[in-house]
Design an enzyme around this catalytic site. Structure first.
Site, short mmCIF file in Angstrom:
data_model
loop_
_atom_site.label_atom_id
_atom_site.label_comp_id
_atom_site.label_asym_id
_atom_site.label_seq_id
_atom_site.Cartn_x
_atom_site.Cartn_y
_atom_site.Cartn_z
N ARG A 147 1.33 -1.16 0.08
CA ARG A 147 0.06 0.45 0.24
C ARG A 147 0.73 0.88 0.19
O ARG A 147 1.85 0.91 0.83
CB ARG A 147 -0.82 0.04 1.32
CG ARG A 147 -2.05 0.94 1.30
CD ARG A 147 -2.73 1.25 2.68
NE ARG A 147 -2.13 1.86 3.64
CZ ARG A 147 -3.02 2.52 4.53
NH1 ARG A 147 -4.27 2.53 4.68
NH2 ARG A 147 -2.07 3.01 5.69
N TYR A 159 -2.69 11.52 6.54
CA TYR A 159 -3.33 9.41 7.60
C TYR A 159 -2.31 8.72 6.81
O TYR A 159 -1.69 9.45 5.56
CB TYR A 159 -4.43 9.00 6.95
CG TYR A 159 -4.90 7.90 6.81
CD1 TYR A 159 -5.37 7.55 5.12
CD2 TYR A 159 -5.12 6.44 8.03
CE1 TYR A 159 -4.33 5.71 5.88
CE2 TYR A 159 -4.80 5.45 7.52
CZ TYR A 159 -4.66 5.06 6.82
OH TYR A 159 -4.55 3.72 6.85
N ASP A 220 -4.98 3.56 -0.27
CA ASP A 220 -6.51 4.25 0.73
C ASP A 220 -6.82 5.33 0.65
O ASP A 220 -5.54 6.17 0.93
CB ASP A 220 -5.94 3.78 2.14
CG ASP A 220 -7.07 3.27 3.01
OD1 ASP A 220 -7.09 3.27 3.78
OD2 ASP A 220 -8.25 4.17 2.38
N HIS A 222 -9.22 6.97 2.21
CA HIS A 222 -9.56 7.25 3.63
C HIS A 222 -10.97 7.48 4.02
O HIS A 222 -11.41 8.54 4.86
CB HIS A 222 -8.46 8.04 4.34
CG HIS A 222 -8.59 7.12 6.32
ND1 HIS A 222 -8.97 7.07 6.89
CD2 HIS A 222 -7.99 5.13 6.24
CE1 HIS A 222 -8.95 6.47 8.03
NE2 HIS A 222 -8.14 5.46 7.38
N GLU A 246 -8.89 2.08 -2.19
CA GLU A 246 -10.23 1.63 -0.75
C GLU A 246 -10.43 2.89 -0.46
O GLU A 246 -10.44 4.61 0.33
CB GLU A 246 -8.84 1.82 0.08
CG GLU A 246 -9.25 0.70 1.14
CD GLU A 246 -8.80 0.52 2.79
OE1 GLU A 246 -7.27 -0.19 1.88
OE2 GLU A 246 -8.30 0.56 4.09
N GLU A 272 -14.49 -1.66 6.59
CA GLU A 272 -12.55 -1.73 6.97
C GLU A 272 -14.30 -1.03 8.27
O GLU A 272 -14.18 -1.36 9.03
CB GLU A 272 -11.37 -0.82 6.93
CG GLU A 272 -11.81 0.32 7.35
CD GLU A 272 -10.53 0.47 6.70
OE1 GLU A 272 -9.75 0.31 6.32
OE2 GLU A 272 -10.44 1.24 8.39
N ARG A 293 -13.27 -5.52 3.41
CA ARG A 293 -12.52 -5.06 3.40
C ARG A 293 -12.68 -4.95 5.13
O ARG A 293 -11.88 -4.98 5.58
CB ARG A 293 -12.72 -3.12 3.86
CG ARG A 293 -11.64 -3.04 2.64
CD ARG A 293 -10.44 -2.92 2.34
NE ARG A 293 -9.47 -3.03 3.41
CZ ARG A 293 -8.20 -2.91 4.52
NH1 ARG A 293 -7.45 -4.55 3.91
NH2 ARG A 293 -8.27 -1.97 4.74
N GLU A 349 -4.43 -7.12 4.39
CA GLU A 349 -3.40 -6.41 5.47
C GLU A 349 -3.08 -6.96 6.83
O GLU A 349 -3.38 -8.01 7.27
CB GLU A 349 -5.16 -5.17 5.72
CG GLU A 349 -4.14 -3.88 6.68
CD GLU A 349 -4.93 -2.72 6.45
OE1 GLU A 349 -6.06 -3.17 6.78
OE2 GLU A 349 -4.32 -1.69 6.70
N TRP A 412 -11.77 11.77 8.55
CA TRP A 412 -10.20 11.39 8.34
C TRP A 412 -10.30 9.84 8.22
O TRP A 412 -10.50 8.83 8.05
CB TRP A 412 -10.00 10.95 9.95
CG TRP A 412 -8.47 10.80 10.38
CD1 TRP A 412 -7.33 11.83 9.90
CD2 TRP A 412 -8.22 9.98 10.35
NE1 TRP A 412 -6.15 10.83 10.60
CE2 TRP A 412 -6.81 9.81 10.91
CE3 TRP A 412 -8.89 8.20 10.66
CZ2 TRP A 412 -6.18 8.40 10.72
CZ3 TRP A 412 -7.76 7.15 10.89
CH2 TRP A 412 -5.97 7.77 11.40
O1 LIG Z 1 -6.70 0.34 6.03
N1 LIG Z 1 -6.42 0.49 6.97
C1 LIG Z 1 -7.25 1.71 7.95
O2 LIG Z 1 -7.30 2.02 7.34
C2 LIG Z 1 -6.60 2.30 9.19
O3 LIG Z 1 -5.23 2.69 9.26
C3 LIG Z 1 -7.71 2.56 10.29
O4 LIG Z 1 -7.25 3.85 9.52
C4 LIG Z 1 -7.31 2.37 11.33
O5 LIG Z 1 -7.33 1.11 11.76
C5 LIG Z 1 -8.40 2.65 12.14
O6 LIG Z 1 -8.27 2.23 13.44
CO LIG Z 2 -8.65 1.40 5.05
#
Ligand SMILES: O=NC(=O)[C@@H](O)[C@H](O)[C@H](O)CO
Ligand SMILES: [Co+2]
Length: 412
Positions: A147, A159, A220, A222, A246, A272, A293, A349, A412
């Site tokens: 990733r 992030y 990602d 996010h 992602e 996720e 996910r 992951e 976030w």
């Molecule tokens: O793909 N992985 C992620 O997006 C992680 O980094 C999540 O932000 C954290 O696990 C949240 O607790």
């Molecule tokens: Co993620």
């Protein structure tokens, strides 16, 4: 085989973990991961105050009945706290059943469908050269898929980037965004979608030029983009042939993915932060994603995530189970047993836990040539050293949050 003891163990070696430990009248024990990053104590209370009294005296063999009892007798349905608590019970009961049968859990789920589980790691860097170093280091560690997350010009912190950028430094200062940052209040970070959308394609152009077309690359977003921005990103990344993109857009509105799908063939991974099959129903049925996910830990356990993945298999959608460091070694083991057994496994992951975590949780999985295997110990193959766990009391910790330049809160 009656459950006659239930303990909720909170420990914080490298980060906070919540573990449910069940013990039967014939002395078998089972572990379940109940860690909900940044809201751990809510699950502790849900388990201790409301679930544990219902478990004592129940037949440990009745996994499905226990799941249905806890899901339906609560009356209030779904949600991350409820489903993490149910997940911990479910996982601990599978652990016990494996030990009772003298078999690893994956054998109880139908046996191995592959020799090992392809895994991906998290390369990051504030600059291109730091990112390249991080990618090379992950390749040297054996990762076959990587990733890629980077800094964004003009943004202070973002992030997926280690607080200390160079990978060598990260050997000591680990990439620490996953384990929520310790402190009384969440950290505020900044964000700008337009700058990010301009920057990311240039990063993947550089990575492909340096590392070639073959290396599976993931990214990602996010949850930060609107559907049309997500469509734009997916389309702009098509020349770089990503393994997946992602969380391109918040997916509570599942049909938002229809718009993204119309514009791009970049594979999409979502889920996720989902916690039941109902969160996925439309995006699976309409094939709006390519990877599920969810982690076992947040989606009602092995029993429920298997049902989600069996449903997804009918639409040629594969697993991409969440595996950051806030999924405990127990949750990771459950993911590996489930991933090994299902036909539609995609990728796992895998962020390595810290040394103190590995002291608290004795694990038997293997990491060989870029693939994980849960091992063949009866049950999940993880034991928790309660004395060691007792050395690390809970520490208040929160995930960061974003604000835009004008102060508006943002995902976030
Ligand atoms: O793909 N992985 C992620 O997006 C992680 O980094 C999540 O932000 C954290 O696990 C949240 O607790
Ligand atoms: Co993620």
């Amino acid at each position: 085989m009656i459950i006659d003891r239930a303990e909720v163990i909170v420990t914080s070696p490298d980060r906070n973990f919540v573990t449910l430990k069940l013990t039967t009248d014939d002395g078998l024990t089972g572990l379940g991961d109940a860690t909900l990053n940044g809201r751990e104590l809510a699950v502790v209370s849900y388990l201790k105050d409301h679930v544990v009294p219902l478990l004592l005296g129940r037949d440990a063999h009745r996994i499905e009945d226990t799941w249905q009892f806890l899901y339906r007798s609560a009356y209030w349905r779904r949600g991350p706290v409820t489903m993490a608590a149910i997940a911990a019970v479910d996982t601990a009961l599978w652990d016990i059943k494996g030990k009772a049968a003298g078999m690893p859990v994956y054998q109880l789920l139908g046996g191995a469908s592959r020799t090992g589980l392809l895994a991906y790691g998290h390369a990051s860097g504030k600059t291109t050269e730091e990112l390249f170093d991080s990618i090379r280091s992950h390749q040297e560690q054996g990762y076959r898929a990587i990733r890629v997350q980077t800094g964004v010009p003009g943004l202070k912190s973002i992030y997926g980037i280690a607080s200390n950028a160079t990978f060598e430094a990260m050997q000591g200062v680990r990439y620490d965004h996953e384990p929520a940052q310790r402190g009384a209040l969440p950290n505020e970070e900044d964000w700008d979608s337009r700058v990010y959308l301009r920057h990311v394609p240039s990063v993947f152009e550089a990575v492909r030029n340096e590392f070639g077309p073959e290396l599976p690359l993931l990214h990602d977003a996010h949850h930060r983009l609107t559907p049309i921005q997500a469509a734009k990103l997916g389309k702009s990344l098509e020349p770089y042939d990503l393994f997946w993109l992602e969380d391109v857009t918040p997916a509570e509105n599942q049909e938002a993915l229809r718009l993204v799908r119309q514009h791009t063939a970049t594979p999409l991974a979502i889920g996720e932060i989902f916690n039941t099959v109902w969160d996925y129903q439309q995006i699976i049925r309409e094939q709006l994603i390519d990877y599920v996910r969810s982690a076992v830990t947040h989606t009602g356990g092995i029993s429920h995530l298997k049902k989600v993945l069996d449903y997804a298999a009918q639409y040629q959608i594969k697993s991409g189970m969440h595996g950051p460091t806030d999924i405990s070694p127990v949750g990771m083991a459950a993911a590996m047993h489930l991933g090994l057994s299902i036909h539609n496994f995609g990728i796992q992951e895998y962020m390595k836990h810290g040394a103190k975590t590995d002291q608290v949780f004795q694990q038997s999985f293997t990491w060989t040539d870029g693939r994980l295997h849960p091992g063949d110990q009866p049950g999940l193959g993880v034991e928790l050293d309660t004395d060691e766990a007792g050395r690390y009391p809970y520490v208040q910790a929160y995930l960061p949050y974003n604000r835009l330049a004008d102060g508006t809160v943002h995902d976030w």
